[in-house]
Scaffold this motif. Structure first.
Motif, PDB file in Angstrom:
ATOM      1  N   LEU A 181      -9.729  -2.803   0.662  1.00  0.00           N
ATOM      2  CA  LEU A 181      -8.912  -3.821  -0.038  1.00  0.00           C
ATOM      3  C   LEU A 181      -9.314  -5.146  -0.038  1.00  0.00           C
ATOM      4  O   LEU A 181      -9.874  -5.737   1.018  1.00  0.00           O
TER       5      LEU A 181
ATOM      6  N   ASN B 249      -3.320   4.497   6.614  1.00  0.00           N
ATOM      7  CA  ASN B 249      -3.634   3.328   5.959  1.00  0.00           C
ATOM      8  C   ASN B 249      -4.479   2.543   6.314  1.00  0.00           C
ATOM      9  O   ASN B 249      -5.346   1.634   5.477  1.00  0.00           O
TER      10      ASN B 249
ATOM     11  N   TYR C 124      -5.489  -7.371  -4.621  1.00  0.00           N
ATOM     12  CA  TYR C 124      -5.165  -6.681  -3.489  1.00  0.00           C
ATOM     13  C   TYR C 124      -4.452  -5.331  -4.042  1.00  0.00           C
ATOM     14  O   TYR C 124      -4.837  -4.299  -3.748  1.00  0.00           O
TER      15      TYR C 124
ATOM     16  N   ASN D  37      -8.774   2.198  -5.325  1.00  0.00           N
ATOM     17  CA  ASN D  37      -9.244   3.256  -4.282  1.00  0.00           C
ATOM     18  C   ASN D  37      -8.087   4.321  -4.360  1.00  0.00           C
ATOM     19  O   ASN D  37      -8.753   5.344  -3.770  1.00  0.00           O
TER      20      ASN D  37
ATOM     21  N   THR E  44      -6.126  -1.887  -4.490  1.00  0.00           N
ATOM     22  CA  THR E  44      -5.400  -0.547  -3.926  1.00  0.00           C
ATOM     23  C   THR E  44      -5.451   0.513  -5.095  1.00  0.00           C
ATOM     24  O   THR E  44      -5.651   1.532  -4.742  1.00  0.00           O
TER      25      THR E  44
ATOM     26  N   LEU F 123       0.873  -1.130   0.076  1.00  0.00           N
ATOM     27  CA  LEU F 123       0.155   0.126   0.095  1.00  0.00           C
ATOM     28  C   LEU F 123       0.823   1.191  -0.069  1.00  0.00           C
ATOM     29  O   LEU F 123       0.775   2.067  -0.748  1.00  0.00           O
TER      30      LEU F 123
ATOM     31  N   ILE G 269      -7.939   2.868   4.426  1.00  0.00           N
ATOM     32  CA  ILE G 269      -7.896   2.439   3.094  1.00  0.00           C
ATOM     33  C   ILE G 269      -7.797   0.842   3.113  1.00  0.00           C
ATOM     34  O   ILE G 269      -8.755   0.250   2.310  1.00  0.00           O
ATOM     35  N   GLU G 270      -7.229   0.243   4.122  1.00  0.00           N
ATOM     36  CA  GLU G 270      -7.105  -1.268   4.093  1.00  0.00           C
ATOM     37  C   GLU G 270      -8.447  -1.956   4.341  1.00  0.00           C
ATOM     38  O   GLU G 270      -8.686  -2.768   3.700  1.00  0.00           O
TER      39      GLU G 270
ATOM     40  N   LYS H 214       1.272   3.676  -3.101  1.00  0.00           N
ATOM     41  CA  LYS H 214       0.809   5.309  -2.571  1.00  0.00           C
ATOM     42  C   LYS H 214       1.864   6.428  -3.307  1.00  0.00           C
ATOM     43  O   LYS H 214       1.612   7.251  -3.826  1.00  0.00           O
TER      44      LYS H 214
END
Lengths: 480, 397
Positions: free
Chosen positions: A455, A448, A463, A470, A467, A432, A451-452, A436
């Motif tokens: 995912l 994070n 994944y 998103n 990611t 991630l 966001i996680e 990013k």
């Protein structure tokens, strides 16, 4: 906080080009920005191939125009309608093919600079041949000399037709052309008088184009008497006026301000702009040297200039397609997206071009931007219904229906292999952060952990995909 | 008193409390209420350049009939309003509104140095600029700027469309565009957006601006959706796009939402070819939708507070062309509809067809006077600062 080499290089690629692409994003840590800049210059050195969409014009459209003169009014009108429809169709192709260049061409710097000039020399005429020729003038001169570019654009039938110089005649002057050349192309408002415009308009009388779509100086319509413009008196013609305008340092200043806003920061730094303008003027309007001054300056890479600019719709769309190689199911849906996001190539809102910056953003355009990644990856069905709009119509009402069905089956097939390969050695728990770094230029304050939650953890591949989608769906991704 | 109290809580107490509220709460804070009885404007844009002369027909003018041998509408086909004025036959519903004093017609509206290009002329109408001026904000947007200094209410002006028009874009405030409250609600009801919005820490100005816009949109979407379900109109509307849009607007007007301006478009009126059929189709849509809308408002005693205004970017030439149509022209008429009109009927003289410029009508009323009147007398706003100039007021309201 120091700026990492990756961030620096990505900054250069977002501003001087259309962003990093799947193919090179892995290598952006090892190279220094100076080298990368030289590479950008080198890959843009070649004269660009012309994008031809209206190649039948000479024996089609213009022959048509000549024949049309002999027709009855009613018949003529129907023929003009056919020509207009054909032109609109060609303009769609021109749009998509130029967009393809921005996405795929190695001449990134040239195309990016061309996009700037396309907004600076904003021209809205529904004549695909004129537009195609003007685009080529711009792309060929994009990194050359501003004086040459100004002269060539001013003599293009596209601009002459758009700014009514075909109607600018001796003793019946039309001031539109002279006004915009001074206000928008060279000096900017407030540096000349209304009288200057009137006199300059007289100098441009006789500039027109013939039925083959070529510039023509019609001497019998030219006002050859004495004119006084910006304090100088003489028997000026159009070329002399352009020279006079180029001799004004204000022209260098005006162009540098606009370029600074486009490439560096919406907020003008007077000291830097003056420094750039001095050099641009002394270097006789050499555009490449001006860009060199900007992109090799330390201040360009200062934190306040990174990730603080709102991407134009074109930058956004092209940027996504550079990051994610994809096959569009329906190329024309890209036109509808341009319309809804507020920037259709070849259809600037007016002769002043796209205002840019925060003007790109309102509730509906922002929400569409945020949903765009999902739309492209086909998780969502969106029905768009833009209002009827006569000269941008471009058959888009039918397209609005099409995109709905297109979206259902997925608007695009994305090739994820390159991106997967790029992060192949990155451990899962660092993925991630790594993505990013590669995708966002603006610092993200959202932790994070938030966001996680969104995912897909079923597989490494899912994944990565989720990611990317998103991260693309954030306000931060709207910035570069 | 209840209303006053509520208004107090919202503007007074909460305004200071906001500073201490956590971000996620701020996003769902309820926008400011306005007391019922507040005035609302509904703008209907007729895109493409509507032919004014076949809309409001000078039934006793020989020049009109001479210039349009095929296209002129005969007196006995027109909907007669007065001895001199008829309406396009498709606008039969406007007759009743006229007779009841709820329709006024303003003739010869335009601006100096008219531009005949669709987009440029529309730009001029939206931005309320002079024809040689390029302004990046619209008149309603600048109204938002003036009304809404420091507040976060994009719901004060809303457009029923997928794209927000220039008219609704201000320097610091912009209206909101959507086609359907439920769709807007669903689209913005993604938990992801709400979560990142709540977690965002302010810092860099541009990023904050984007988050602020997102946050306002999310809370507005909720607000609009809730309001639209408060008193959904039960009236029957035509199934056309405009019918659907006006039904959406009616449901919102009947709620206590804080919206002052609604904006909606109908088109295309660009009738170079085969005008009669196309104008008839569009006017039928306009007629049926407006009839349902005004009846609905009347039934609910809201028509006194609602002012509808139509406009088009230009009118068309006096003479017909050779393909059963008309080409781009200049000055045009516009309709003003409301239960609260002060001056009713035909407000000024019909176009003078003997006094033309290059075959086009001369304008006698600057459209910015109409805006000034609406802003000042209906919306109680400072028209001079919004329009950058003091335009003469008209007396229809």
């Amino acid at each position: 906080m120091s700026v990492s080499p990756r961030l620096k290089n990505q900054h250069l690629l977002w501003r001087a080009a259309f962003g990093p692409m799947a193919e090179n994003i892995a290598d952006l840590e090892g190279i220094n920005s100076k080298k990368l800049w030289e590479l950008l210059l080198k890959t843009s050195a070649k004269k660009p191939d012309k994008i031809e969409v209206a190649q039948n014009l000479a024996d089609g459209l213009y022959k048509g125009v000549q024949d049309i003169a002999k027709m009855e009014a009613a018949e003529r009108r129907i023929n003009q309608k056919i020509i207009q429809d054909q032109s609109r169709e060609d303009l769609k192709n021109l749009n998509i093919r130029w967009l393809d260049e921005m996405i795929n061409s190695e001449a990134q710097l040239r195309e990016k600079m061309s996009l700037f000039w396309h907004g600076h020399f904003a021209c809205r005429v529904v004549n695909s041949y004129f537009q195609q020729e003007l685009l080529q003038v711009i792309r060929e001169n994009a990194l050359g000399n501003f004086g040459d570019l100004l002269r060539a654009v001013s003599k293009s039938p596209a601009m002459i037709s758009f700014l009514n110089n075909q109607q600018n005649r001796k003793r019946k002057p039309n001031e539109n052309f002279a006004r915009e050349v001074m206000e928008l192309f060279t000096m900017g408002r407030g540096h000349y008088t209304e009288q200057d415009i009137k006199e300059a308009a007289r100098a441009f009388t006789g500039w027109g184009f013939n039925v083959s779509g070529e510039f023509e100086f019609r001497i019998n319509q030219h006002d050859a008497d004495t004119k006084t413009v910006l304090g100088k008196t003489g028997n000026f013609d159009g070329d002399a006026i352009l020279d006079l305008l180029l001799a004004q340092k204000q022209t260098a200043k005006y162009i540098c301000s606009k370029i600074y806003r486009f490439f560096v920061n919406e907020q003008i730094d007077e000291v830097k702009v003056n420094w750039l303008a001095d050099r641009f003027f002394v270097n006789n309007y050499d555009i490449k040297k001006l860009l060199e001054d900007i992109f090799s300056a330390n201040w360009f890479y200062e934190e306040k200039n990174i990730g603080t600019q709102i991407k134009s719709p074109i930058q956004l769309l092209v940027g996504i397609r550079r990051l994610l190689p994809m096959e569009m199911d329906n190329d024309q849906s890209q036109l509808l997206l341009q319309k809804i996001l507020g920037q259709i190539l070849f259809f600037p809102p007016n002769v002043a071009g796209w205002p840019g910056g925060r003007n790109w953003i309102d509730s509906s355009s922002l929400m569409l931007r945020l949903r765009l990644p999902q739309l492209i990856t086909a998780n969502e069905i969106v029905e768009l219904r833009p209002k009827a709009d006569d000269d941008t119509q471009m058959g888009m009402m039918e397209m609005a229906k099409k995109i709905k069905s297109a979206v259902k089956g997925g608007t695009a097939t994305i090739d994820w292999t390159l991106l997967n390969k790029t992060v192949a050695t990155v451990p899962r728990e660092q993925l991630l952060n790594k993505l990013k770094e590669m995708i966002l230029q603006a610092k993200m304050s959202v932790p994070n952990s938030i966001i996680e939650k969104y995912l897909n953890k079923e597989s490494r591949e899912n994944y990565i995909k989720s990611t990317v989608v998103n991260l693309l769906s954030t306000p931060e991704y709207q910035l570069c | 008193m209840v209303i006053k109290r509520r208004a107090f809580i919202q503007t007074g107490a909460l305004a200071t409390a906001t500073l201490m509220l956590p971000k996620f709460l701020k996003a769902f804070e309820k926008p400011q209420m306005v007391p019922p009885g507040n005035k609302v404007v509904v703008v209907i844009q007729l895109s493409g350049g509507n032919d004014g002369l076949n809309t409001v027909i000078p039934i006793r003018n020989d020049i009109y009939y001479k210039q349009r041998p095929k296209l002129a509408i005969e007196k006995d086909k027109a909907v007669l309003l007065t001895d001199e004025v008829g309406l396009n036959p498709a606008l039969e519903g406007f007759k009743q509104l006229f007779d009841e004093g709820q329709l006024s017609i303003l003739n010869n509206v335009g601006y100096p140095n008219p531009d005949r290009s669709h987009f440029r002329s529309m730009d001029i109408w939206h931005s309320a600029s002079a024809s040689n001026q390029y302004v990046n904000t619209g008149w309603i947007g600048r109204y938002l700027d003036a009304q809404c200094n420091g507040c976060s209410k994009p719901t004060q002006a809303m457009e029923i469309d997928d794209v927000l028009s220039l008219a609704l874009k201000g320097e610091n405030n912009k209206g909101l565009a959507f086609t359907d409250p439920a769709k807007l609600y669903n689209a913005s009801n993604e938990k992801y957006y709400k979560d990142i919005n709540a977690a965002h820490q302010s810092g860099e100005a541009t990023a904050d601006y984007l988050y602020k816009t997102m946050s306002e949109t999310l809370s507005s979407a909720d607000y609009i959706y809730q309001q639209s379900r408060l008193h959904p109109t039960g009236a029957v509307y035509p199934s056309s796009a405009l019918g659907r849009d006006l039904k959406t607007i009616a449901s919102l007007i009947l709620s206590d939402i804080n919206t002052k301006v609604y904006y909606v478009s109908l088109g295309s009126f660009d009738t170079h070819v085969n005008q009669e059929a196309q104008q008839k189709r569009l006017f039928t849509e306009l007629n049926d939708a407006v009839k349902a809308f005004t009846n609905d408002l009347k039934k609910n005693n809201r028509f006194e507070d609602v002012l509808m205004m139509t406009f088009s970017e230009f009118g068309r030439r006096v003479a017909q062309n050779a393909s059963g149509g008309t080409d781009h022209g200049t000055a045009n008429n516009l309709f003003l509809l409301s239960g609260g009109l002060k001056r009713k009927g035909i407000l000024n003289a019909l176009p003078n067809l003997t006094d033309l410029i290059d075959g086009d009508l001369k304008h006698t009323v600057d459209f910015k006077s109409v805006y000034a009147t609406v802003l000042n007398k209906w919306l109680n706003a400072n028209d001079q600062s919004i329009l950058g100039h003091q335009f003469e007021y008209l007396d229809f309201i």
